[in-house]
Design a protein around this motif. Structure first.
Motif, PDB file in Angstrom:
ATOM      1  N   ARG A 102     -15.352  -3.090   0.500  1.00 42.51           N
ATOM      2  CA  ARG A 102     -14.651  -4.474   0.782  1.00 42.51           C
ATOM      3  C   ARG A 102     -13.641  -4.854  -0.261  1.00 42.51           C
ATOM      4  NH1 ARG A 102     -19.901  -8.148   2.706  1.00 42.51           N
ATOM      5  NH2 ARG A 102     -20.233  -7.364   4.831  1.00 42.51           N
ATOM      6  N   SER A 103     -13.689  -4.252  -1.184  1.00 42.43           N
ATOM      7  CA  SER A 103     -12.590  -4.377  -2.428  1.00 42.43           C
ATOM      8  C   SER A 103     -11.274  -3.808  -1.692  1.00 42.43           C
ATOM      9  CB  SER A 103     -13.124  -3.901  -3.554  1.00 42.43           C
ATOM     10  OG  SER A 103     -13.955  -4.592  -4.144  1.00 42.43           O
ATOM     11  N   ALA A 104     -11.424  -2.370  -1.261  1.00 42.07           N
ATOM     12  CA  ALA A 104     -10.388  -1.561  -0.808  1.00 42.07           C
ATOM     13  C   ALA A 104      -9.879  -1.947   0.507  1.00 42.07           C
ATOM     14  CB  ALA A 104     -10.783  -0.196  -0.482  1.00 42.07           C
ATOM     15  N   GLU A 105     -10.901  -2.796   1.194  1.00 37.80           N
ATOM     16  CA  GLU A 105     -10.182  -3.324   2.408  1.00 37.80           C
ATOM     17  C   GLU A 105      -9.576  -4.484   2.356  1.00 37.80           C
ATOM     18  OE1 GLU A 105     -12.204  -5.320   6.701  1.00 37.80           O
ATOM     19  OE2 GLU A 105     -13.561  -4.853   4.997  1.00 37.80           O
ATOM     20  N   LEU A 106      -9.892  -5.327   1.288  1.00 39.23           N
ATOM     21  CA  LEU A 106      -9.348  -6.649   0.976  1.00 39.23           C
ATOM     22  C   LEU A 106      -7.682  -6.225   0.708  1.00 39.23           C
ATOM     23  CD1 LEU A 106      -9.072  -9.666   0.878  1.00 39.23           C
ATOM     24  CD2 LEU A 106     -10.038  -9.625  -1.538  1.00 39.23           C
ATOM     25  N   ALA A 107      -7.773  -5.311  -0.425  1.00 39.67           N
ATOM     26  CA  ALA A 107      -6.384  -5.034  -1.181  1.00 39.67           C
ATOM     27  C   ALA A 107      -5.481  -4.322  -0.203  1.00 39.67           C
ATOM     28  CB  ALA A 107      -6.835  -4.008  -2.348  1.00 39.67           C
ATOM     29  N   LEU A 108      -5.853  -3.482   0.615  1.00 38.74           N
ATOM     30  CA  LEU A 108      -4.879  -2.987   1.784  1.00 38.74           C
ATOM     31  C   LEU A 108      -4.510  -4.121   2.924  1.00 38.74           C
ATOM     32  CD1 LEU A 108      -4.026  -0.280   3.013  1.00 38.74           C
ATOM     33  CD2 LEU A 108      -6.086  -0.130   4.234  1.00 38.74           C
ATOM     34  N   HIS A 109      -5.533  -5.061   3.048  1.00 40.46           N
ATOM     35  CA  HIS A 109      -5.087  -6.154   4.047  1.00 40.46           C
ATOM     36  C   HIS A 109      -3.827  -7.020   3.132  1.00 40.46           C
ATOM     37  CE1 HIS A 109      -5.384  -9.528   6.340  1.00 40.46           C
ATOM     38  NE2 HIS A 109      -5.408 -10.449   5.255  1.00 40.46           N
ATOM     39  N   ALA A 110      -3.976  -7.253   2.172  1.00 38.06           N
ATOM     40  CA  ALA A 110      -2.925  -7.971   1.338  1.00 38.06           C
ATOM     41  C   ALA A 110      -1.715  -7.214   1.269  1.00 38.06           C
ATOM     42  CB  ALA A 110      -3.861  -8.259  -0.210  1.00 38.06           C
ATOM     43  N   PHE A 111      -1.871  -5.824   0.928  1.00 41.01           N
ATOM     44  CA  PHE A 111      -0.690  -5.049   0.879  1.00 41.01           C
ATOM     45  C   PHE A 111       0.129  -5.146   2.183  1.00 41.01           C
ATOM     46  CE2 PHE A 111       1.922  -1.048   1.068  1.00 41.01           C
ATOM     47  CZ  PHE A 111       2.358  -0.891  -0.140  1.00 41.01           C
ATOM     48  N   ARG A 112      -0.673  -4.817   3.237  1.00 46.47           N
ATOM     49  CA  ARG A 112       0.008  -4.726   4.519  1.00 46.47           C
ATOM     50  C   ARG A 112       0.624  -6.021   5.208  1.00 46.47           C
ATOM     51  NH1 ARG A 112      -4.541  -0.750   7.539  1.00 46.47           N
ATOM     52  NH2 ARG A 112      -3.616   1.244   6.655  1.00 46.47           N
ATOM     53  N   THR A 113       0.009  -7.200   4.612  1.00 46.98           N
ATOM     54  CA  THR A 113       0.139  -8.268   5.592  1.00 46.98           C
ATOM     55  C   THR A 113       0.830  -9.270   4.621  1.00 46.98           C
ATOM     56  OG1 THR A 113      -1.871  -9.506   4.972  1.00 46.98           O
ATOM     57  CG2 THR A 113      -1.716  -7.891   7.003  1.00 46.98           C
ATOM     58  N   THR A 114       1.299  -9.114   3.420  1.00 48.20           N
ATOM     59  CA  THR A 114       1.696 -10.327   2.504  1.00 48.20           C
ATOM     60  C   THR A 114       3.082  -9.433   1.613  1.00 48.20           C
ATOM     61  OG1 THR A 114       0.692  -9.823   0.448  1.00 48.20           O
ATOM     62  CG2 THR A 114      -0.194 -11.378   2.165  1.00 48.20           C
ATOM     63  N   ALA A 115       4.082 -10.411   1.653  1.00 46.28           N
ATOM     64  CA  ALA A 115       5.304  -9.699   1.057  1.00 46.28           C
ATOM     65  C   ALA A 115       4.989  -9.569  -0.776  1.00 46.28           C
ATOM     66  CB  ALA A 115       6.355 -10.855   1.015  1.00 46.28           C
ATOM     67  N   PHE A 116       4.159 -10.619  -1.205  1.00 51.32           N
ATOM     68  CA  PHE A 116       3.932 -10.547  -2.647  1.00 51.32           C
ATOM     69  C   PHE A 116       3.126  -9.469  -2.845  1.00 51.32           C
ATOM     70  CE2 PHE A 116       1.055 -11.181  -6.164  1.00 51.32           C
ATOM     71  CZ  PHE A 116       1.756 -11.655  -7.022  1.00 51.32           C
ATOM     72  N   TYR A 117       2.022  -9.013  -2.312  1.00 55.19           N
ATOM     73  CA  TYR A 117       1.438  -7.893  -2.829  1.00 55.19           C
ATOM     74  C   TYR A 117       2.190  -6.676  -2.456  1.00 55.19           C
ATOM     75  CZ  TYR A 117      -2.814 -10.738  -3.740  1.00 55.19           C
ATOM     76  OH  TYR A 117      -3.631 -11.953  -4.259  1.00 55.19           O
ATOM     77  N   ARG A 118       2.863  -6.466  -1.469  1.00 52.29           N
ATOM     78  CA  ARG A 118       3.685  -5.207  -1.392  1.00 52.29           C
ATOM     79  C   ARG A 118       4.699  -5.005  -2.578  1.00 52.29           C
ATOM     80  NH1 ARG A 118       3.787  -6.703   4.066  1.00 52.29           N
ATOM     81  NH2 ARG A 118       5.922  -7.955   3.926  1.00 52.29           N
ATOM     82  N   GLU A 119       5.221  -5.757  -3.056  1.00 55.65           N
ATOM     83  CA  GLU A 119       6.101  -6.065  -4.165  1.00 55.65           C
ATOM     84  C   GLU A 119       5.407  -5.818  -5.399  1.00 55.65           C
ATOM     85  OE1 GLU A 119       9.115  -5.887  -7.185  1.00 55.65           O
ATOM     86  OE2 GLU A 119       8.944  -5.620  -4.730  1.00 55.65           O
ATOM     87  N   HIS A 120       3.861  -6.700  -5.501  1.00 63.86           N
ATOM     88  CA  HIS A 120       3.365  -6.424  -6.774  1.00 63.86           C
ATOM     89  C   HIS A 120       2.728  -5.312  -6.990  1.00 63.86           C
ATOM     90  CE1 HIS A 120       1.065  -8.297  -9.952  1.00 63.86           C
ATOM     91  NE2 HIS A 120      -0.203  -8.082  -9.034  1.00 63.86           N
ATOM     92  N   ALA A 154       4.955 -17.619  -6.349  1.00 64.80           N
ATOM     93  CA  ALA A 154       4.754 -16.988  -5.215  1.00 64.80           C
ATOM     94  C   ALA A 154       4.769 -17.638  -3.568  1.00 64.80           C
ATOM     95  CB  ALA A 154       3.565 -15.954  -4.996  1.00 64.80           C
ATOM     96  N   GLY A 155       4.273 -18.902  -3.582  1.00 60.93           N
ATOM     97  CA  GLY A 155       4.185 -19.695  -2.648  1.00 60.93           C
ATOM     98  C   GLY A 155       3.913 -18.901  -1.242  1.00 60.93           C
ATOM     99  N   ASP A 156       4.498 -19.313  -0.243  1.00 61.62           N
ATOM    100  CA  ASP A 156       4.385 -18.613   1.151  1.00 61.62           C
ATOM    101  C   ASP A 156       4.390 -17.184   1.044  1.00 61.62           C
ATOM    102  OD1 ASP A 156       4.088 -21.141   1.955  1.00 61.62           O
ATOM    103  OD2 ASP A 156       6.187 -21.241   2.786  1.00 61.62           O
ATOM    104  N   ALA A 157       4.623 -16.549   0.004  1.00 57.98           N
ATOM    105  CA  ALA A 157       4.768 -15.043  -0.026  1.00 57.98           C
ATOM    106  C   ALA A 157       3.519 -14.335  -0.258  1.00 57.98           C
ATOM    107  CB  ALA A 157       5.699 -14.543  -1.069  1.00 57.98           C
ATOM    108  N   LEU A 158       2.307 -15.381  -0.433  1.00 57.14           N
ATOM    109  CA  LEU A 158       0.969 -14.826  -0.527  1.00 57.14           C
ATOM    110  C   LEU A 158       0.245 -15.044   0.751  1.00 57.14           C
ATOM    111  CD1 LEU A 158      -0.197 -15.942  -4.053  1.00 57.14           C
ATOM    112  CD2 LEU A 158      -0.731 -13.776  -3.079  1.00 57.14           C
ATOM    113  N   ILE A 159       0.877 -15.890   1.956  1.00 57.20           N
ATOM    114  CA  ILE A 159       0.120 -16.098   3.023  1.00 57.20           C
ATOM    115  C   ILE A 159       0.271 -14.712   3.818  1.00 57.20           C
ATOM    116  CG2 ILE A 159       0.567 -17.556   5.442  1.00 57.20           C
ATOM    117  CD1 ILE A 159       1.567 -19.524   3.864  1.00 57.20           C
ATOM    118  N   SER A 160      -0.762 -14.445   4.431  1.00 55.69           N
ATOM    119  CA  SER A 160      -0.748 -13.292   5.489  1.00 55.69           C
ATOM    120  C   SER A 160      -0.235 -13.234   6.708  1.00 55.69           C
ATOM    121  CB  SER A 160      -2.567 -12.908   5.618  1.00 55.69           C
ATOM    122  OG  SER A 160      -2.522 -11.946   6.701  1.00 55.69           O
ATOM    123  N   SER A 161       0.624 -12.354   7.108  1.00 53.60           N
ATOM    124  CA  SER A 161       1.565 -12.486   8.261  1.00 53.60           C
ATOM    125  C   SER A 161       0.639 -12.398   9.520  1.00 53.60           C
ATOM    126  CB  SER A 161       2.338 -11.280   8.201  1.00 53.60           C
ATOM    127  OG  SER A 161       1.610  -9.953   8.275  1.00 53.60           O
TER     128      SER A 161
END
Length: 441
Positions: free
Chosen positions: A42-60, A91-98
């Motif tokens: 579940r940890s990896a699934e959450l991190a991957l979801h964050a990477f794929r669907t938020t601008a913040f985590y992709r950059e982070h 980060a604001g809206d950059a943390l919202i999942s697309s």
């Protein structure tokens, strides 16, 4: 009848939460190996979801050298860079999942333990109700049981009528912790005697104040099965005094506006069980590496259930330690020591009026005008609202004056409340206290 009515309502309107609760009760009895595997997946699934669907985590993550393939590997999760409160604020809206829908984003504003206002979004589709149903079951309490609350919320008029109708036939009693007086505490006590709830939930200091009142009256409550406290450190002496006065066991809980229901005590009272099938808590040292079991470190929390506003390895600002070994209750959920370093002092007036909790959101109506604030009460009861200017000095000053009037109202205008612009608030260990009070208890 109350439990039957509740179960009927839940079957009709809360089917997803009922299913989630059944799964949670199974998950908390998994073998240690199975529980660890579930958390890792579940940890990896959450991190991957964050990477794929938020601008913040992709950059982070990319700037830290992690590719999408790296993020997908469970063994890399503990090495991912943390999300700090300043990052979250900026980060604001950059943390919202697309992939999220606006209707599923529930805003949650908090001043936080550092007094710096921030906005997060909880996930409307998350099984939050099932989380507290589950914890209540550890304490022998049913969600339909009558309950009492010492919180900052207050309901009046039509809002109260709607709330009471929704919960009928269950009864809830409320004491507003923002401005408790001898009279309001006495009225609350009379309601407690009339309703005789099985559960009392509240801020530590607010519950302690009520327990002191009951002890002074020499009476004894009847019917309480459990007392749940949150929002500040629970000292052993407080626990003993509360339990002696109110005649029921105290259960410490760890919750926040950002991540509801992180951990809670069971009836073994041997640390707090992390709800580790739904949240992950990592304890790290000052260099960001995992702290050994028993060693106090900083909390990084990840919420597996929040898909609209992912919080991954979020440095929430608290400190605790992992507890080794198994709990006598038989649940295999990870355990942590009581939170060390979360402080919520009480404001007082010469007449004995108290304000316990509810001060973290004083500047919520003016997002961005202040970067941080702190409430200081001197030994002579005078209160100073210390604030660090954010985007606009004039707007910050105007907001601070309004906050002063609000706090003065909480304190029945018995003491002077003034505002002071500062370059920084007092703090130790990198974490400023929201309230500093030097007034006599």
């Amino acid at each position: 009848m109350k439990r039957a009515v509740f179960e009927a309502k839940a079957r009709l309107f809360m089917r997803a939460d009922r299913r989630a609760l059944a799964q949670m009760l199974q998950d908390e009895r998994r073998t240690a190996a199975d529980a660890a595997a579930l958390a890792a997946a579940r940890s990896a699934e959450l991190a991957l979801h964050a990477f794929r669907t938020t601008a913040f985590y992709r950059e982070h993550y990319t700037s830290a050298g992690f590719s999408e393939a790296d993020v997908a590997q469970p063994e890399n999760f503990a090495a991912l860079p943390a999300l700090t409160k300043p990052m979250l604020q900026d980060a604001g809206d950059a943390l919202i999942s697309s992939t999220s829908e606006a209707r599923d984003r529930l805003p949650s504003r908090t001043g936080g333990s550092t007094g710096r206002p921030l906005l997060v979004y909880n996930d409307r589709t998350a099984p939050t109700a099932a989380l507290w149903w589950r914890v209540y079951s550890w304490w022998g309490v049913h969600p339909a049981d009558d309950a009492a609350f010492i919180y900052r919320q207050s309901r009046t008029g039509a809002k109260k009528l709607r709330y009471d109708a929704e919960w009928w036939p269950t009864r809830h009693v409320l004491l507003d912790a923002r401005g408790a007086t001898a009279d309001t505490i006495a009225a609350f006590d009379r309601e407690m005697a009339r309703v005789r709830p099985r559960l009392l939930v509240g801020y530590v200091e607010g519950v302690a104040e009520y327990a002191a009142h009951v002890a002074e009256q020499g009476g004894a409550l009847r019917g309480l099965a459990a007392i749940s406290v949150t929002a500040s450190m629970l000292h052993p002496g407080q626990r003993a005094r509360i339990e002696s006065a109110l005649g029921a066991p105290v259960f410490d809980t760890y919750r926040s506006a950002e991540v509801p229901w992180i951990a809670a005590e069971c009836d073994a009272h041997d640390g707090l069980h992390v709800l580790s099938d739904r949240r992950r808590v990592d304890i790290v040292d000052d260099d960001g590496f995992p702290a050994p079991a028993g060693e106090v470190g900083s909390v990084l929390v990840s919420d597996f259930d929040n898909r609209v506003f992912p919080l991954v390895r979020y440095a929430i600002g608290d400190r605790t330690a992992v507890l080794p070994g198994a709990c006598a209750c038989g649940r295999t959920l990870a355990r942590i020591a009581p939170i060390d370093g979360r402080i919520a002092d009480v404001l007082r007036t010469p007449s004995g009026r108290t304000v316990s909790g509810g001060l973290g959101g004083l500047f919520n109506a003016w997002p961005g005008v202040v970067r941080q604030f702190q409430v200081h009460q001197a030994a002579d009861y005078r209160v100073s609202i210390r604030y660090v200017v954010g985007s606009d000095a004039a707007a910050a000053a105007q907001a601070a004056q309004s906050v002063c009037r609000t706090v003065a109202g909480f304190l029945a205008n018995e003491v002077e409340v003034v505002a002071a612009a500062v370059t920084a608030v007092d703090g130790t260990g990198g974490k400023a206290r929201l309230v500093i009070s030097e007034a006599a208890t």
